[in-house]
Design an enzyme around this catalytic site. Sequence first.
Site, mmCIF file in Angstrom:
data_model
loop_
_atom_site.group_PDB
_atom_site.id
_atom_site.type_symbol
_atom_site.label_atom_id
_atom_site.label_comp_id
_atom_site.label_asym_id
_atom_site.label_seq_id
_atom_site.Cartn_x
_atom_site.Cartn_y
_atom_site.Cartn_z
ATOM 1 C CB ALA A 276 36.066 37.924 36.470
ATOM 2 C CB SER A 277 33.445 41.503 34.820
ATOM 3 O OG SER A 277 32.784 41.292 36.031
#
Length: 611
Positions: free
Chosen positions: A395-396
């Site tokens: 994620a990110s």
Amino acid sequence: MASSSEILESNLTTTKNQEKKGKLDDYPSGEFEFKKPGAWKSFMVKLRLLTAYPGERVRKGSVLNIKLRGKISDQVKSRFSSGLSLPQICENLIKAAYDPRISGVYLHIETLNCGWAKIEEIRRHILDFRKSGKFIVGYAPVWHERGYYLGCACDELYAPPSAYFSLYGLAYRIPFFGGVFEKVGVEPQIQRIGKYKSMGDQLTRKNISDENREVLITVLDHIYGNWVNAVSQSKGKKKEDIENFINEGVYQVEKLKEDGWITDIKYDDEVTSMLKKKLGIAETKKLPLVAYKKYSRVRKWSLGLTGGKDRIAVIRASGSISRVGGSFIKPSSGIVAEKFIEKIRKVRESKRYKAVIIRIDSPGGDALASDLIWREIKLLAASKPVIASMVDVAASGGYYMAMAAQTIVSENLTVTGSIGVVQSKFNFGKLHERIGFNKEIISKGRFAELYAADRPFRPDEEKLFAESAQDTYKQFCEKAASSRSMSVNKMEEIAQGRVWTGNDAASRGLVDAIGGFSRAVAIAKHKANIPHHKKVTLVEVSKQSLSLPQILFRMLSSTIGLDTTLNQLYDGSTLSDGVQARMDGIMFQGSEGSSLADPIFNLLKDYPSFV
């Protein structure tokens, strides 16, 4: 009765879902097929085993004993590294399926500290091992939802009469330090871009936001629903019966046996005696067990499991993303951009590899480092097929890396997305005043004191701070949209810092296929025009390697308890280091109380005691 417009909308949604499912099914599954070796291959394997190195020798009729407890890493461990390694657990189960010296597997299951994607991968390999016809028996003295998810995949599952177990459901526990910082005089100044980007909420808020609650409920529903479905299939029970059992609050082991959740109630020695009987070993003799770590030394070559001439590079990326490495005392354990980029360039320049798998298990980190890695993966993908294989979380900044690949593979319960950014600084002004601390600053330049820690932002500073984060977010979204072949506006709808589980991410175009490492290998072969039945050699490019002084220091620091403290201090210190493309530092817990929180919160909760 539904209106014609509602029926039309429903039909369109169904068609779109079918189209997306069809697209996912276009990729090879990589499903394990156990093929019994022929006479010639069996003879060659026996010949190799006769000449095996002493450390690889295993007694005929042995039982592979794997103890699953604590943290599980996606990195391949060296001989001097402690802890469990997901690739080695999976490889051991594959080797054991073909090893004529191994009669079965005895799996000890206790509290596990890892995400659900790793659990899913191990469970898949347990079911694959069973295709060999050999037994796999589970013994669980301490277990919770993750442990039972694995245990119910075994042929049989046993627990002692005094077992610690709890099947009470799953929960998020999110600590908020806003009130604490308010009391001690610390003001976190957080700039987040994205409606759902909740990283920093724990520092500034006293309770959960509506947006964060919405996301966590969705993720929790998916994990819980997947658990119920899998257990239902394994135990042949109705989903309603499983949910009723969980809500009943069962705490007696006898009830587990009575309702068919476990095979029987036995102590470890009783299970051992049962296995001896199964193998025709006299009770007075010792059960030949081979430990996980020793069996990890057994080479696939000796079992005839080595690949062909075609090579696929495997680059593993685990942990937080930073730009530069650590010190000798604390070598970086996460993804260090400058070192990671070196590996990518070596693979890109080499003609040995037909394809590359980048295995990502990261919540993100430094946005600049993520972008530099993205660029190198993009260049690599221009020269050969690159498959991103996601583990527990990508994620990110972790997703930023993945989107440079040509194909993204995710587990059903991988946490991904979180396309957003955050940056922060702390204003310690009131705290400094209370404790009598002062610091003078002499500066030249309008924004030279932008990150001054003894006062809040001026309006013009706050504007600059926000605009820099917004610019990073814009770049992130534009690159994500381009890589996923969608408009920026469409990407904005699914970005906003929101996290998704694998299936939801796939339905929204963020992921191409659902599966584990074996599916990533199958897709890499397909992209490289290697026939699916043809073997390939997987080369671990990112294998851990430590110098002798570092090995000795790790052994010493572990003995005196320094390693945990150093890890927390190092990992926690990166929160304010530039713009972060990082996922929220939430705690996810089942009843076992394991935590996936960012280590900084463990340090911050103790901070008031020092003032």
